[in-house]
Design a protein around this motif. Structure first.
Motif, PDB file in Angstrom:
ATOM      1  N   PRO A 167      42.870  42.274  29.110  1.00  9.95           N
ATOM      2  CA  PRO A 167      43.577  43.247  29.950  1.00  9.95           C
ATOM      3  C   PRO A 167      42.910  43.497  31.304  1.00  9.95           C
ATOM      4  O   PRO A 167      43.590  43.790  32.282  1.00  9.95           O
ATOM      5  CB  PRO A 167      43.567  44.514  29.093  1.00  9.95           C
ATOM      6  N   PHE A 168      41.594  43.336  31.358  1.00  6.67           N
ATOM      7  CA  PHE A 168      40.906  43.535  32.632  1.00  6.67           C
ATOM      8  C   PHE A 168      41.194  42.387  33.600  1.00  6.67           C
ATOM      9  O   PHE A 168      41.339  42.582  34.801  1.00  6.67           O
ATOM     10  CB  PHE A 168      39.395  43.663  32.407  1.00  6.67           C
ATOM     11  N   ILE A 169      41.275  41.181  33.053  1.00  7.33           N
ATOM     12  CA  ILE A 169      41.571  40.014  33.881  1.00  7.33           C
ATOM     13  C   ILE A 169      43.013  40.033  34.349  1.00  7.33           C
ATOM     14  O   ILE A 169      43.329  39.626  35.458  1.00  7.33           O
ATOM     15  CB  ILE A 169      41.298  38.722  33.081  1.00  7.33           C
ATOM     16  N   ALA A 170      43.891  40.513  33.469  1.00  5.40           N
ATOM     17  CA  ALA A 170      45.325  40.487  33.769  1.00  5.40           C
ATOM     18  C   ALA A 170      45.807  41.822  34.310  1.00  5.40           C
ATOM     19  O   ALA A 170      47.017  42.095  34.315  1.00  5.40           O
ATOM     20  CB  ALA A 170      46.103  40.115  32.514  1.00  5.40           C
ATOM     21  N   LYS A 171      44.875  42.624  34.806  1.00  3.28           N
ATOM     22  CA  LYS A 171      45.205  43.981  35.230  1.00  3.28           C
ATOM     23  C   LYS A 171      46.448  44.056  36.112  1.00  3.28           C
ATOM     24  O   LYS A 171      47.402  44.765  35.809  1.00  3.28           O
ATOM     25  CB  LYS A 171      44.015  44.600  35.973  1.00  3.28           C
ATOM     26  N   ASN A 172      46.448  43.302  37.199  1.00  2.00           N
ATOM     27  CA  ASN A 172      47.562  43.413  38.137  1.00  2.00           C
ATOM     28  C   ASN A 172      48.867  42.913  37.545  1.00  2.00           C
ATOM     29  O   ASN A 172      49.927  43.485  37.816  1.00  2.00           O
ATOM     30  CB  ASN A 172      47.240  42.664  39.426  1.00  2.00           C
ATOM     31  N   MET A 173      48.802  41.858  36.755  1.00  2.00           N
ATOM     32  CA  MET A 173      50.021  41.365  36.131  1.00  2.00           C
ATOM     33  C   MET A 173      50.604  42.419  35.202  1.00  2.00           C
ATOM     34  O   MET A 173      51.810  42.691  35.234  1.00  2.00           O
ATOM     35  CB  MET A 173      49.775  40.075  35.362  1.00  2.00           C
ATOM     36  N   ILE A 174      49.751  43.037  34.409  1.00  2.00           N
ATOM     37  CA  ILE A 174      50.209  44.074  33.482  1.00  2.00           C
ATOM     38  C   ILE A 174      50.774  45.267  34.244  1.00  2.00           C
ATOM     39  O   ILE A 174      51.854  45.768  33.931  1.00  2.00           O
ATOM     40  CB  ILE A 174      49.052  44.519  32.556  1.00  2.00           C
ATOM     41  N   MET A 175      50.045  45.688  35.271  1.00  2.00           N
ATOM     42  CA  MET A 175      50.498  46.857  36.037  1.00  2.00           C
ATOM     43  C   MET A 175      51.855  46.615  36.701  1.00  2.00           C
ATOM     44  O   MET A 175      52.726  47.489  36.690  1.00  2.00           O
ATOM     45  CB  MET A 175      49.458  47.244  37.096  1.00  2.00           C
ATOM     46  N   ILE A 176      52.032  45.423  37.263  1.00  2.00           N
ATOM     47  CA  ILE A 176      53.298  45.124  37.946  1.00  2.00           C
ATOM     48  C   ILE A 176      54.422  44.936  36.926  1.00  2.00           C
ATOM     49  O   ILE A 176      55.510  45.496  37.076  1.00  2.00           O
ATOM     50  CB  ILE A 176      53.135  43.873  38.837  1.00  2.00           C
ATOM     51  N   THR A 177      54.132  44.173  35.868  1.00  2.00           N
ATOM     52  CA  THR A 177      55.167  43.891  34.865  1.00  2.00           C
ATOM     53  C   THR A 177      55.672  45.170  34.206  1.00  2.00           C
ATOM     54  O   THR A 177      56.875  45.345  34.009  1.00  2.00           O
ATOM     55  CB  THR A 177      54.617  42.940  33.781  1.00  2.00           C
TER      56      THR A 177
ATOM     57  N   PHE B  59      50.261  27.092  50.186  1.00  2.00           N
ATOM     58  CA  PHE B  59      49.776  27.785  48.991  1.00  2.00           C
ATOM     59  C   PHE B  59      50.905  28.536  48.304  1.00  2.00           C
ATOM     60  O   PHE B  59      51.032  28.509  47.078  1.00  2.00           O
ATOM     61  CB  PHE B  59      48.649  28.758  49.345  1.00  2.00           C
ATOM     62  N   ASP B  60      51.719  29.182  49.114  1.00  2.00           N
ATOM     63  CA  ASP B  60      52.823  29.958  48.569  1.00  2.00           C
ATOM     64  C   ASP B  60      53.762  29.082  47.744  1.00  2.00           C
ATOM     65  O   ASP B  60      54.219  29.489  46.671  1.00  2.00           O
ATOM     66  CB  ASP B  60      53.600  30.642  49.699  1.00  2.00           C
ATOM     67  N   ALA B  61      54.018  27.884  48.240  1.00  2.00           N
ATOM     68  CA  ALA B  61      54.879  26.952  47.502  1.00  2.00           C
ATOM     69  C   ALA B  61      54.273  26.636  46.137  1.00  2.00           C
ATOM     70  O   ALA B  61      54.965  26.650  45.111  1.00  2.00           O
ATOM     71  CB  ALA B  61      55.076  25.671  48.309  1.00  2.00           C
ATOM     72  N   VAL B  62      52.954  26.373  46.142  1.00  2.00           N
ATOM     73  CA  VAL B  62      52.265  26.054  44.886  1.00  2.00           C
ATOM     74  C   VAL B  62      52.268  27.261  43.949  1.00  2.00           C
ATOM     75  O   VAL B  62      52.507  27.134  42.741  1.00  2.00           O
ATOM     76  CB  VAL B  62      50.811  25.596  45.158  1.00  2.00           C
ATOM     77  N   PHE B 108      44.097  30.314  37.521  1.00  2.00           N
ATOM     78  CA  PHE B 108      44.678  30.267  38.858  1.00  2.00           C
ATOM     79  C   PHE B 108      45.611  31.448  39.098  1.00  2.00           C
ATOM     80  O   PHE B 108      45.412  32.235  40.026  1.00  2.00           O
ATOM     81  CB  PHE B 108      45.433  28.954  39.057  1.00  2.00           C
ATOM     82  N   LEU B 109      46.603  31.586  38.231  1.00  2.00           N
ATOM     83  CA  LEU B 109      47.607  32.633  38.425  1.00  2.00           C
ATOM     84  C   LEU B 109      47.004  34.031  38.363  1.00  2.00           C
ATOM     85  O   LEU B 109      47.217  34.848  39.261  1.00  2.00           O
ATOM     86  CB  LEU B 109      48.706  32.502  37.374  1.00  2.00           C
ATOM     87  N   LEU B 110      46.218  34.287  37.320  1.00  2.00           N
ATOM     88  CA  LEU B 110      45.680  35.636  37.163  1.00  2.00           C
ATOM     89  C   LEU B 110      44.745  35.987  38.307  1.00  2.00           C
ATOM     90  O   LEU B 110      44.751  37.108  38.810  1.00  2.00           O
ATOM     91  CB  LEU B 110      44.963  35.754  35.814  1.00  2.00           C
ATOM     92  N   ASN B 111      43.963  34.995  38.715  1.00  2.00           N
ATOM     93  CA  ASN B 111      43.033  35.247  39.803  1.00  2.00           C
ATOM     94  C   ASN B 111      43.746  35.534  41.125  1.00  2.00           C
ATOM     95  O   ASN B 111      43.414  36.483  41.829  1.00  2.00           O
ATOM     96  CB  ASN B 111      42.136  34.021  39.969  1.00  2.00           C
ATOM     97  N   GLU B 112      44.706  34.729  41.447  1.00  2.00           N
ATOM     98  CA  GLU B 112      45.408  34.931  42.718  1.00  2.00           C
ATOM     99  C   GLU B 112      46.273  36.184  42.688  1.00  2.00           C
ATOM    100  O   GLU B 112      46.514  36.802  43.717  1.00  2.00           O
ATOM    101  CB  GLU B 112      46.236  33.697  43.075  1.00  2.00           C
ATOM    102  N   MET B 113      46.738  36.567  41.494  1.00  2.00           N
ATOM    103  CA  MET B 113      47.450  37.842  41.377  1.00  2.00           C
ATOM    104  C   MET B 113      46.527  39.009  41.674  1.00  2.00           C
ATOM    105  O   MET B 113      46.950  40.014  42.227  1.00  2.00           O
ATOM    106  CB  MET B 113      48.001  38.000  39.958  1.00  2.00           C
ATOM    107  N   GLN B 118      50.505  41.496  46.173  1.00  3.59           N
ATOM    108  CA  GLN B 118      51.778  41.510  46.896  1.00  3.59           C
ATOM    109  C   GLN B 118      52.557  40.210  46.695  1.00  3.59           C
ATOM    110  O   GLN B 118      53.772  40.213  46.565  1.00  3.59           O
ATOM    111  CB  GLN B 118      51.545  41.740  48.392  1.00  3.59           C
ATOM    112  N   ARG B 119      51.832  39.104  46.709  1.00  7.50           N
ATOM    113  CA  ARG B 119      52.488  37.809  46.575  1.00  7.50           C
ATOM    114  C   ARG B 119      53.286  37.744  45.266  1.00  7.50           C
ATOM    115  O   ARG B 119      54.402  37.238  45.237  1.00  7.50           O
ATOM    116  CB  ARG B 119      51.440  36.679  46.613  1.00  7.50           C
ATOM    117  N   PHE B 120      52.670  38.257  44.212  1.00  6.70           N
ATOM    118  CA  PHE B 120      53.362  38.258  42.917  1.00  6.70           C
ATOM    119  C   PHE B 120      54.444  39.333  42.888  1.00  6.70           C
ATOM    120  O   PHE B 120      55.570  39.082  42.440  1.00  6.70           O
ATOM    121  CB  PHE B 120      52.353  38.498  41.798  1.00  6.70           C
ATOM    122  N   LYS B 121      54.121  40.490  43.398  1.00  6.48           N
ATOM    123  CA  LYS B 121      55.053  41.617  43.386  1.00  6.48           C
ATOM    124  C   LYS B 121      56.364  41.245  44.060  1.00  6.48           C
ATOM    125  O   LYS B 121      57.449  41.537  43.560  1.00  6.48           O
ATOM    126  CB  LYS B 121      54.408  42.798  44.111  1.00  6.48           C
TER     127      LYS B 121
END
Lengths: 207, 207
Positions: A167-177, B59-62, B108-113, B118-121
């Motif tokens: 949950p700490f690694i996926a914090k932003n994903m969880i918060m947004i989702t 990057f955005d495309a990827v 990759f995904l979790l880190n860039e999120m 904003q990019r994910f949001k």
DNA sequence: GTCTATAACTCGATAGAC
DNA sequence: GTCTATCGAGTTATAGAC
């Protein structure tokens, strides 16, 4: 010859390390700028190179410190003298509390370990970082004594770690989702201190 | 006026995207170099800017492609028509298989999120990315029908995700700590396809 | 569409005054 | 120990020939 004690300003060095910690933990090695670390520490960029000759050296100090902050604590918690179920409850609570005080540490450490395995490997070879041996032995004993069902102790250990750390690694994903506010996310983490051990014990306990 | 079809070389664009994917997935946005992406694609650096005007656009495309590769698949698996226990078994197997084919995607995904929420949001607001509603409803029904014990469906869902994803993020730490060869690590992952659903069902099943 | 050459800029590192 | 000024390598981006 009278020895002359080098009077390095401890405050400046501490300020640098604290600033570097803040920036590196959030942005990683390649995402961080020496300028930003200097600004954040309220000093000049040249000073960074006076105390730590290069960016990589400064990063290494932060990285090693992060390792020391997490791994010995994991070992300590796992080697505490107490019954298996109690230890699972105790570990989840204490380990999540530790991460709550260092929310960026999990992604920082795991990410930089993936970027540069050598850095971790080097310090790992010197002193074995995680010693889950006692915990693993305890699980095996639990199986033998028919207190818990037969299972692979390592898989159980990884499951516990996964649920605490993820949950700490996926914090932003969880918060947004889930459209969580910061407060809601904090409550979510807090509740996992009890949810995780319950979930584990329900699974492994022999009925 | 006779329309003239723009003949963009599809192969070059594909080569660029594939190369960018390889580099960005491993090293992230700030750790990747346009030069390396060009070399890896066997083309010139200027060509990258011809097809994608800037590094950030490329990057955005990827990134968007990565989102599309993972999230709809999660939704699909979760919304499959089958009984709860069967679905937990099915999801673990299929989701881990998906990650096995894209081992760098999770970090990759979790880190860039985390680096740029904003990019994910932005892309999340357009089309809801994960739809665990049906799965959540199914869990609630399982509780009502007294097939499983009472629990918070979201916590269960996050537990399942944690255990599937975490080993990929912690790959190097696990390999170094347990002195795993690549083959041993692959076997470890493979075995979790069965271990995880067993672990979950043992925990939630009403006896 | 593809290339070479180079501009424009960022960033880590150093020289040297105080 | 601390600062200002600046170097020089590395990096994104563009101009312009073919």
């Amino acid at each position: 010859m009278i020895s002359k004690i080098k009077s390095i300003d401890i405050n400046t060095e501490q300020k640098i390390l604290e600033s570097a910690r803040n920036i590196f933990h959030k942005k990683g090695l390649s995402g961080s700028r020496m300028q930003e670390i200097a600004d954040n520490a309220g000093i000049n960029k040249a000073m960074l190179h006076y105390y730590y000759s290069s960016k990589d050296k400064l990063f290494d100090a932060v990285f090693q410190e992060a390792i020391k902050r997490i791994f010995p604590e994991i070992s300590k918690l796992l080697n505490e003298e107490m019954p298996l179920f109690e230890k699972i409850i105790y570990f989840s609570d204490k380990y999540i509390s530790l991460l709550q005080q260092n929310v960026f540490l999990p992604s920082f450490l795991l990410n930089e370990m993936n970027q540069n395995p050598q850095r971790f490997k080097k310090s790992f070879l010197k002193n074995k970082k995680i010693k889950p041996d006692i915990f693993i032995a305890q699980i095996k004993k639990g199986i033998n004594d028919k207190i818990i069902i037969p299972l692979d102790p390592m898989q159980l250990f990884i499951n516990m770690m996964s649920m605490c750390i993820f949950p700490f690694i996926a914090k932003n994903m969880i918060m947004i989702t889930y459209r969580f506010s910061q407060k809601q996310f904090d409550q979510f983490i807090e509740s996992r201190k009890k949810e995780i051990p319950e979930f584990i014990i329900n699974s492994i306990k022999k009925k």
